[in-house]
Design an enzyme around this catalytic site. Structure first.
Site, PDB file in Angstrom:
ATOM      1  N   CYS A  51      34.122   4.252 -25.171  1.00  9.78           N
ATOM      2  CA  CYS A  51      33.340   4.327 -23.933  1.00  9.78           C
ATOM      3  C   CYS A  51      34.147   5.132 -22.919  1.00  9.78           C
ATOM      4  CB  CYS A  51      33.000   2.943 -23.403  1.00  9.78           C
ATOM      5  SG  CYS A  51      34.413   1.836 -23.205  1.00  9.78           S
ATOM      6  N   HIS A 109       0.825  -1.208   0.000  1.00  7.58           N
ATOM      7  CA  HIS A 109       0.000   0.000   0.000  1.00  7.58           C
ATOM      8  C   HIS A 109       0.856   1.253   0.000  1.00  7.58           C
ATOM      9  CE1 HIS A 109      -2.208   3.302   1.975  1.00  7.58           C
ATOM     10  NE2 HIS A 109      -3.193   2.885   1.200  1.00  7.58           N
ATOM     11  N   GLU A 112      42.926   0.108 -25.211  1.00  5.62           N
ATOM     12  CA  GLU A 112      43.327   0.995 -24.110  1.00  5.62           C
ATOM     13  C   GLU A 112      44.824   0.928 -23.804  1.00  5.62           C
ATOM     14  OE1 GLU A 112      41.098  -0.304 -20.725  1.00  5.62           O
ATOM     15  OE2 GLU A 112      41.499  -2.424 -21.120  1.00  5.62           O
ATOM     16  N   ARG A 172      29.509  -2.959 -17.058  1.00  5.75           N
ATOM     17  CA  ARG A 172      30.644  -3.332 -16.199  1.00  5.75           C
ATOM     18  C   ARG A 172      30.283  -4.524 -15.323  1.00  5.75           C
ATOM     19  NH1 ARG A 172      30.535   2.371 -16.159  1.00  5.75           N
ATOM     20  NH2 ARG A 172      32.445   3.329 -16.962  1.00  5.75           N
ATOM     21  N   GLY A 212      39.114   2.666 -24.599  1.00  8.05           N
ATOM     22  CA  GLY A 212      39.047   3.123 -23.211  1.00  8.05           C
ATOM     23  C   GLY A 212      39.953   4.329 -23.067  1.00  8.05           C
ATOM     24  N   SER A 213      39.387   5.516 -23.190  1.00  8.43           N
ATOM     25  CA  SER A 213      40.226   6.715 -23.299  1.00  8.43           C
ATOM     26  C   SER A 213      40.994   7.019 -22.017  1.00  8.43           C
ATOM     27  CB  SER A 213      39.369   7.926 -23.694  1.00  8.43           C
ATOM     28  OG  SER A 213      38.292   8.111 -22.798  1.00  8.43           O
ATOM     29  N   ASN A 214      40.474   6.606 -20.857  1.00  6.98           N
ATOM     30  CA  ASN A 214      41.202   6.867 -19.612  1.00  6.98           C
ATOM     31  C   ASN A 214      42.534   6.112 -19.573  1.00  6.98           C
ATOM     32  OD1 ASN A 214      39.452   8.674 -18.473  1.00  6.98           O
ATOM     33  ND2 ASN A 214      38.313   7.140 -17.312  1.00  6.98           N
ATOM     34  N   ASP A 215      42.477   4.790 -19.778  1.00  5.30           N
ATOM     35  CA  ASP A 215      43.707   4.001 -19.729  1.00  5.30           C
ATOM     36  C   ASP A 215      44.615   4.316 -20.904  1.00  5.30           C
ATOM     37  OD1 ASP A 215      43.879   2.551 -17.366  1.00  5.30           O
ATOM     38  OD2 ASP A 215      42.494   1.015 -18.056  1.00  5.30           O
ATOM     39  N   ARG A 252      31.752  -6.125 -20.510  1.00  2.00           N
ATOM     40  CA  ARG A 252      33.186  -6.270 -20.258  1.00  2.00           C
ATOM     41  C   ARG A 252      33.397  -7.290 -19.153  1.00  2.00           C
ATOM     42  NH1 ARG A 252      36.198  -0.953 -18.462  1.00  2.00           N
ATOM     43  NH2 ARG A 252      35.315  -1.521 -16.434  1.00  2.00           N
TER      44      ARG A 252
END
Length: 798
Positions: free
Chosen positions: A752, A421, A681, A511, A702-705, A579
């Site tokens: 990504c 409810h 990456e 992920r 993977g642009s960060n790594d 991944r």
């Protein structure tokens, strides 16, 4: 067989167009008996008294004018609501049925008993108002239901009580707010054969997801015993979610969520006394077991789909399982009245930016965030102590609480599930609510400042203090078309459904480690080698989490498959790139039992991570569980849109070892359409792009790594933060080179990362380079879609 009557009609003679005659509830039951029985929908037989019978009862007892007088006195504030309701109910209960109505009810009851092969058949006596279950006013729970009613005297008494329940305080208040005349609404009584759910189970189901409105999901809740506890929120039920489009394929088991509820009590018949029920504690075995088998879950979901298709709209249904026969019945069906009325062109997004410590968690209702002071109310009799605009905290609610709920900024309960409810009314009112916290009334105190957040998916969180949060409205009804696919990065399965209205092209990054860390919490090798664990505390916690699984590795496989299936479901048939696990050793060590299986590394960022783990004797048995979960997700559940992606793959030789290991554990690239991508990456992925392209179907940058390893900068180093630049010419060369050469080799390329969300110029550069897809966080989707559209126009004109 009783003669045709203006007072009583059998369900099989009714249809959904008879709301004015027998109310929404009974007309719907008649519709299902008449039209859906041949399609496998079982509805317990019965009959309904008509609205004319109710009016005749009022006339015979000279009640209408007297009721109008009492209600007028209340409206003129001459008497309080409580006194008005009590006076009207007393008048109705003291009345007598006209002979013809009495005879028709009793002769129909005898016929119903005869059909069941007995006398004094136990029945459910349900109220059905002629204004209920309308598209803009549900009237849910406003009138009463009486269960296990046996014998003619008890039946007539229950019928009078149903009539009287039209004038409970809550029903009077609801009609006043909705603008319905108090004597214009009539009441029909449904008399229905009781299903022995006291020894079986019961619950509620919706043909859509109640929080997001995702129309491909059926939501089912279940508890032991009679269904009133689930509806009232007095019990924390099991919860199941099923992906409806796969139900026609009997070889698939598309149950995307199974959540075990506490189910600490159940409602059963109280001896042989007619109409009485009682709550008793459930056994340990009942609490540890799911109420429904997988086959029963799927059967109910198919019923929900059939009913929804027949009515042509989302539906809210109640079901019951007979403990004697095992049969599943639908005992009520009405239109869903919240999600089906929302603006489909807009998505309102909330995000908590900065908050205090977590005080409590429970099931979230809605997606909003609210802040304020706590007001704990233990019973409806204390409503006058509630402070308007505060956060209502209580054990559970019922329809008597509606007036106070309307004055709250948020609602928190100790007990209840998503179909309770408190949850249903909170949705109707547009209030954030967290139900089933367990002990909110114990942990929180009056005047305490808290934040109620439903922004994180299924799990609602109560934070200490007033948090800083942001609200954004995303318009999705006028977005431009783009050649470049714009996909989503999704990590949290419980939040995935809320984005179903976004016109995204798939999921570019799901992920796996989020599911492992937040839902499973256990290191997979600790499940493989449970008996060898030396950490007694961790071993005890793992034993508790896996108690429903004789094979402890099945806990990991089942949980991972179901978690990922929620992301796969929201995108189907569009691709979902999952991944494989990409924890670093220090992160793996934090999982339960993990410290016994992880080496200590000085620099885990470039250590034992990604592909190197999968074929290593140290972790291969854990990777095998990941592979089995993906196999189940694709084959047994039906989500063949899932693409596998390998992270941090350092060389073509390592790629060969990983692909061989995957095949060994049931995942062969190309078999049953399985595609395998690799993360782009590491500079080696760019330098040897043709060799990687011959082994994989695509790349996800993977642009960060890639930035970290190209510039030699630890991406977590604060002192170097100013140097970490994804737009650095060296990084851009890497990206442009990978895209061009991968395309020449016939492989797809996506990205990504956060850069396209933060920097429109970066998005334009990717478009100019010819990238196939860009995957972004959901809250960035609209902005990136516009940026990419502009970039594509610019590219076409140059």
């Amino acid at each position: 067989m009783p003669k045709k009557s203006v007072n009583v009609m059998w369900f099989e003679d009714l249809s959904r167009g008879d709301v004015a005659l027998v109310g929404g509830k009974n007309s719907s039951l008649g519709e299902m008996v008449r039209q859906l029985g041949k399609k496998g929908i079982k509805v317990p037989g019965g009959f309904a008294t008509t609205a004319d019978a109710y009016r005749a009862y009022l006339t015979a007892n000279a009640l209408e004018a007297r009721i109008d007088d009492v209600i007028s006195h209340w409206q003129d504030q001459k008497i309080p609501l409580h006194d008005a309701g009590m006076q009207v109910r007393a008048m109705i209960l003291q009345g007598d049925f006209p002979d013809d109505i009495r005879d028709d009810i009793l002769s129909s009851y005898r016929e119903l008993s005869r059909r069941a092969g007995t006398t004094d058949l136990p029945v459910a006596v349900r109220s059905s108002a002629t204004a209920e279950d309308l598209p803009d006013a549900s009237f849910a729970g406003q009138q009463e239901t009486y269960l296990n009613v046996r014998g003619e005297k008890a039946l007539l008494a229950a019928c009078r009580r149903c009539y009287a329940s039209l004038f409970t305080d809550r029903a009077i208040t609801y009609r006043q707010i909705q603008g319905f005349g108090h004597t214009k609404v009539a009441l029909s009584i449904g008399v229905q054969r009781m299903v022995r759910s006291d020894t079986g189970g019961s619950g509620v189901m919706f043909s859509i997801d109640t929080e997001s409105g995702f129309d491909k999901i059926a939501l089912i809740t279940a508890a032991w015993g009679l269904g009133e506890n689930v509806v009232q929120g007095a019990v924390d039920p099991d919860e199941y979610e099923v992906y409806k489009p796969f139900l026609s394929d009997k070889s698939l088991i598309p149950i995307v969520k199974k959540s075990l509820g506490a189910k600490e009590i159940k409602m059963i018949y109280a001896g042989t006394t007619s109409g009485e029920t009682k709550n008793v504690p459930t056994s340990k075995a009942e609490r540890a077991a799911f109420v429904l088998s997988d086959a029963e879950i799927l059967d109910l979901a198919r019923m929900a789909t059939t009913i929804e298709a027949h009515y042509g709209q989302p539906m809210d249904m109640e079901w019951a399982r007979d403990g004697d026969t095992g049969e599943l019945f639908i005992v009520q069906a009405r239109p869903e009245t919240v999600q089906s009325r929302l603006d489909a062109g807009a998505i309102k997004s909330y995000a908590v930016k900065k908050s205090g410590k977590v005080l409590l968690k429970g099931l979230s209702v809605g997606s909003a965030v609210a802040t304020g002071r706590v007001s704990i109310i233990e019973s409806a009799s204390e409503i006058d102590q509630f402070i308007d605009g505060s956060i209502l905290v209580t054990s559970t609610t019922d329809p008597d609480w509606v007036p106070i709920m309307k004055r709250a900024s948020a609602i928190v309960t100790d007990h209840g599930g998503r179909t309770s409810h408190a949850a249903i009314v909170s949705r109707e009112l547009g209030l954030p609510a967290i139900v089933g916290t367990g002990n909110a009334t114990h942990v929180l105190h009056d005047d305490q400042e808290v934040t109620v957040s439903c922004a994180g998916g299924d799990e609602g969180v109560i934070y200490e203090g007033i948090a800083n949060f942001a609200t954004e409205v995303l318009r999705v009804d006028d977005l431009p078309k783009t050649r470049t696919q714009i996909m989503l990065n999704l990590a949290n399965p419980s939040a995935a459904f809320r984005w179903w209205r976004l016109p995204f092209d798939g999921v570019g990054l799901a992920r796996m480690e989020f599911v492992v860390n937040n839902a499973l919490k256990v290191h997979p090798m600790a499940l493989v080698h449970f008996d060898r664990l030396k950490d007694d505390a961790a071993k005890a916690q793992i034993a508790e989490l896996t108690k429903s699984f004789p094979d402890k590795t099945e806990y990991f496989i089942d949980g991972l498959a179901r978690g990922l299936s929620q992301i796969a479901a929201v995108a189907y048939p569009r691709p979902v790139i999952v991944r494989m696990s990409d924890f670093k050793t220090n992160e793996y060590a934090e999982l339960l039992g993990g410290r016994e299986f992880e080496p200590h590394e000085e620099n885990p960022m470039i250590g034992f991570r990604g592909a190197s783990r999968y074929y290593s004797p140290r972790y291969e048995a854990g990777f095998a569980l990941e592979c089995k979960a993906i196999g189940r997700l694709r084959k047994e559940m039906g989500f063949d849109n899932v693409v596998v992606m390998i992270p941090f793959c350092r060389s073509p030789k390592e790629a060969d070892r990983v692909l061989a290991t995957m095949e060994k554990h049931g995942l062969k690239r190309g078999k049953d359409g399985l595609q395998v991508y690799v993360m782009g990456e590491i500079p080696a992925n760019v330098i040897l792009v043709e060799e990687f392209a011959s082994r994989f179907d695509g790349f996800s940058i993977g642009s960060n790594d890639l930035t970290q390893l190209t510039l030699g900068i630890d991406r977590d180093a604060e002192d170097l933060a100013d140097l970490f630049d994804e737009s650095d010419p060296a990084v851009l060369w890497m990206i442009e080179s990978l895209i061009a050469r991968a395309h020449q080799a016939g492989a797809k390329v996506g990205l990504c990362g956060q850069a396209p969300s933060d920097d429109p110029e970066f998005a334009k550069l990717l478009v100019k380079a010819g990238i196939d897809s860009i995957s972004v966080t959901p809250d960035s989707f609209v902005a990136v879609k516009h940026n990419v559209a502009e970039a594509e126009v610019l590219k076409a004109n140059t």
